[in-house]
Design an enzyme around this catalytic site. Structure first.
Site, short mmCIF file in Angstrom:
data_model
loop_
_atom_site.label_atom_id
_atom_site.label_comp_id
_atom_site.label_asym_id
_atom_site.label_seq_id
_atom_site.Cartn_x
_atom_site.Cartn_y
_atom_site.Cartn_z
CG HIS A 234 -8.85 -1.49 -5.22
ND1 HIS A 234 -9.83 -1.76 -3.06
CD2 HIS A 234 -10.52 -1.69 -6.42
CE1 HIS A 234 -11.04 -2.30 -3.69
NE2 HIS A 234 -11.75 -2.00 -5.04
CE1 TYR B 21 -3.41 -2.70 0.23
CE2 TYR B 21 -2.15 -3.05 2.33
CZ TYR B 21 -3.38 -3.15 0.97
OH TYR B 21 -3.95 -4.40 0.89
#
Length: 151
Positions: free
Chosen positions: A102, A25
């Site tokens: 996302h 991430y």
């Protein structure tokens, strides 16, 4: 003239950005993402409502509230992408354009992440471009709103 309001909603565990699995991430925090969204919205002459929750019902309530107050929804549903029919139903009930974001490319990850219920409500999906996906989603939402206003 009032700036169009775009809801930017974030689902579970996104409050842990920068700490949780930075190899997937990245190191940006949710506060960094919010600043990116604020700066992008200002350039695009949009107002945003930026929120995060770990509670599915709260996220659904926020989505339902958008029907009367927002022009569109940008949502990173995180883990609820793959599990929440209720979130899908709430998004469909708004009759608003939805863009799903996302940070990681969910299609390069575990097989259970490849399917998103939320995608069925989304006009488009941005995944795998890191936190830059949020600014891209805001630009795309602006284009959708302008197209809608021209009709």
């Amino acid at each position: 003239m009032e700036r169009p309001l775009i809801a930017v909603f974030n689902g579970p565990n996104l409050n842990m950005l920068g700490q949780r699995q930075p190899e997937i991430y990245g190191r940006a925090t949710l506060d960094d993402v919010e600043q990116i969204c604020i700066q992008t919205a200002d350039k695009l002459d949009l107002a945003i409502d930026f929120r995060q929750t770990n509670i599915e019902g709260e996220l659904i309530s926020w989505v339902q509230e958008c029907r009367k107050r927002a022009r569109g929804i940008i949502i990173n549903p995180a883990g609820y992408s793959h599990t929440s029919v209720a979130l899908l139903d709430a998004l469909l009930a708004t009759d608003l354009p939805v863009i799903e974001v996302h940070i990681s490319n969910i299609h390069r990850r575990e097989p259970f992440r490849h399917m998103s219920y939320v995608s069925r409500a989304a006009v488009g999906v941005i995944c795998g471009l890191g936190v830059a996906g949020y600014s891209l989603a805001l630009q795309a939402m602006t284009d959708l709103i302008l197209d809608e206003d021209d009709q």
